[in-house]
Motif scaffolding. Structure first.
Motif, PDB file in Angstrom:
ATOM      1  N   PRO A 122      14.845   2.975  -5.034  1.00 23.65           N
ATOM      2  CA  PRO A 122      15.189   1.543  -5.071  1.00 23.65           C
ATOM      3  C   PRO A 122      14.982   0.837  -3.736  1.00 23.65           C
ATOM      4  CG  PRO A 122      16.849   2.821  -6.218  1.00 23.65           C
ATOM      5  CD  PRO A 122      15.933   3.807  -5.563  1.00 23.65           C
ATOM      6  N   GLY A 123      15.167   1.555  -2.632  1.00 25.93           N
ATOM      7  CA  GLY A 123      14.990   0.930  -1.323  1.00 25.93           C
ATOM      8  C   GLY A 123      13.694   1.306  -0.635  1.00 25.93           C
ATOM      9  N   ALA A 124      12.699   1.795  -1.395  1.00 23.27           N
ATOM     10  CA  ALA A 124      11.427   2.200  -0.802  1.00 23.27           C
ATOM     11  C   ALA A 124      10.725   1.002  -0.150  1.00 23.27           C
ATOM     12  CB  ALA A 124      10.525   2.821  -1.866  1.00 23.27           C
ATOM     13  N   ALA A 125       9.873   1.289   0.817  1.00 21.90           N
ATOM     14  CA  ALA A 125       9.195   0.237   1.580  1.00 21.90           C
ATOM     15  C   ALA A 125       8.297  -0.595   0.675  1.00 21.90           C
ATOM     16  CB  ALA A 125       8.376   0.858   2.710  1.00 21.90           C
ATOM     17  N   GLN A 126       8.278  -1.880   0.948  1.00 14.56           N
ATOM     18  CA  GLN A 126       7.410  -2.812   0.219  1.00 14.56           C
ATOM     19  C   GLN A 126       6.498  -3.519   1.212  1.00 14.56           C
ATOM     20  OE1 GLN A 126       6.690  -3.361  -2.835  1.00 14.56           O
ATOM     21  NE2 GLN A 126       5.467  -5.212  -2.586  1.00 14.56           N
TER      22      GLN A 126
END
Length: 385
Positions: free
Chosen positions: A109-113
């Motif tokens: 859910p908090g992976a890099a974008q």
């Protein structure tokens, strides 16, 4: 040369909530795109876009962000395929490889974008950024970094920046395109022997002892075991608080060691010769109590630090075959595994030369580096008429 500069964002409560929700939304969408790609046999990015773009727009993503989500999912499969070819996920039909190939790739859910300049803009004087979110564009989000990092961003930032959430804090990892230094013709090569007992030993006499780092790792390992065995809520909070502390300390040590090696080479007009240790962990067979030091050995990180610092300074760098560098005498060239009396002592049986084993290996690596450099250099002989 690409260098990543990381800055920390200091959003207000409402801004932090918007960034948090945005990362959850885009990574949920990336998981959906990954599932579609898996069902279709991972088509090309253009083909994948035809099957997913309209749905991403319907989910409230902007046009540019939707493109980045598709590309992120497609790049993840490209990375997996490269790791499979390199043998990093096990042999064919192995349990690990079957698991990796039998299900779609998922994203945390908090992976890099990734953000490009259409979705993210920087205001260096005010030290703020304007960033796209699912609730609208956030303007004036402050960030903090060192003076050197800010100078790097001003002069060389180019390309995408990744938005990352880690332990409730938000970071931007910006790509900077830094010009490489003008490479010179080396007068010799400094051999660098990498190890665990000694992090790095050079043929110039510099030795970075690994005792302090190894003790730090042992303390961290013992503390993690105690906290995990305790299992209370306070122990779990402390484990989370101390996460990545060991990795940060090791990275700092590797930065210090790499800087010392590259500075010496630049000052003396020499090149640097490093061992090519690719696959060393799979080749070595050790006892159970020796596996943790081997698998926590940061030789790859140290090598990358030396490599990018050498490029910035224009220092020539070559990789050499590490075979027999610890068994060969740097004085007479005799190779015998019995020459290595212990981890620290080398004594040549034919010529009687005695020295520290890592010093001996570093001289052999430096000599190999000169041979590799000469073999790869263009011929300067006149063309035969």
């Amino acid at each position: 040369m690409k260098i990543v500069v990381q800055v920390k964002l200091l959003p207000e409560a409402g801004q932090a909530a918007a960034l948090h929700a945005t990362l959850r939304t885009v990574n949920e969408a990336a998981c959906w795109v990954s599932g579609v790609a898996f069902e279709l046999g991972v088509p090309r990015e253009y083909e994948l876009r035809k099957h997913t773009y309209a749905e991403l727009k319907a989910r409230g993503l902007g046009a540019q962000v939707a493109q980045h989500v598709i590309k992120k999912a497609r790049d993840a499969y490209a990375a997996l395929r490269a790791n499979i070819r390199a043998g990093n996920v096990g042999k064919p039909a192995s349990k690990r490889r079957v698991k990796a190939e039998s299900k779609p790739i998922t994203f945390r859910p908090g992976a890099a974008q990734p953000y490009d300049d259409r979705c993210l803009s920087w205001q260096y004087d005010a030290r703020t950024v304007s960033v796209w979110t699912t609730v609208g564009r956030l303007k004036g989000v402050p960030f903090v970094c060192s003076a050197g990092a800010l100078k790097m961003l001003r002069m060389h930032r180019k390309g995408e920046s990744d938005l990352i959430e880690r332990d409730g804090a938000f970071y931007l990892a910006a790509v900077c395109d830094v010009p490489e230094g003008q490479q010179y013709e080396p007068g010799g090569f400094i051999g660098v022997d990498l190890g665990i007992a000694n992090i790095a030993t050079t043929s110039t006499g510099y030795r970075a002892a690994g005792r302090g780092l190894n003790r730090h790792r042992k303390r961290q390992l013992d503390l993690r075991k105690k906290l995990q065995a305790k299992g209370t809520n306070s122990a779990k909070r402390l484990l989370k608080k101390r996460s990545r502390k060991e990795a940060r300390h090791a990275a700092n040590v590797n930065h210090i060691v790499s800087k010392a090696i590259v500075t010496t080479a630049e000052r003396t007009g020499s090149g640097i010769a490093l061992e090519d240790l690719t696959g060393v962990r799979s080749r070595v067979r050790l006892r159970k109590d020796q596996r943790a030091p081997l698998h926590s050995w940061g030789f790859l990180q140290l090598g990358r630090y030396i490599e990018y610092k050498a490029k910035r300074a224009g220092v020539p760098l070559v990789y050499v075959d590490p075979a027999y560098t610890s068994q060969q005498c740097s004085e007479c060239g005799h190779i015998d595994r019995r020459n290595r009396l212990s981890q620290a002592l080398f004594a040549c049986r034919p010529c009687g030369a005695r020295m520290h084993a890592d010093d001996n290996a570093s001289h052999n690596i430096g000599r190999k580096g000169e041979s590799v450099w000469i073999a790869g250099r263009e011929s300067r002989a006149p063309v035969t008429p």
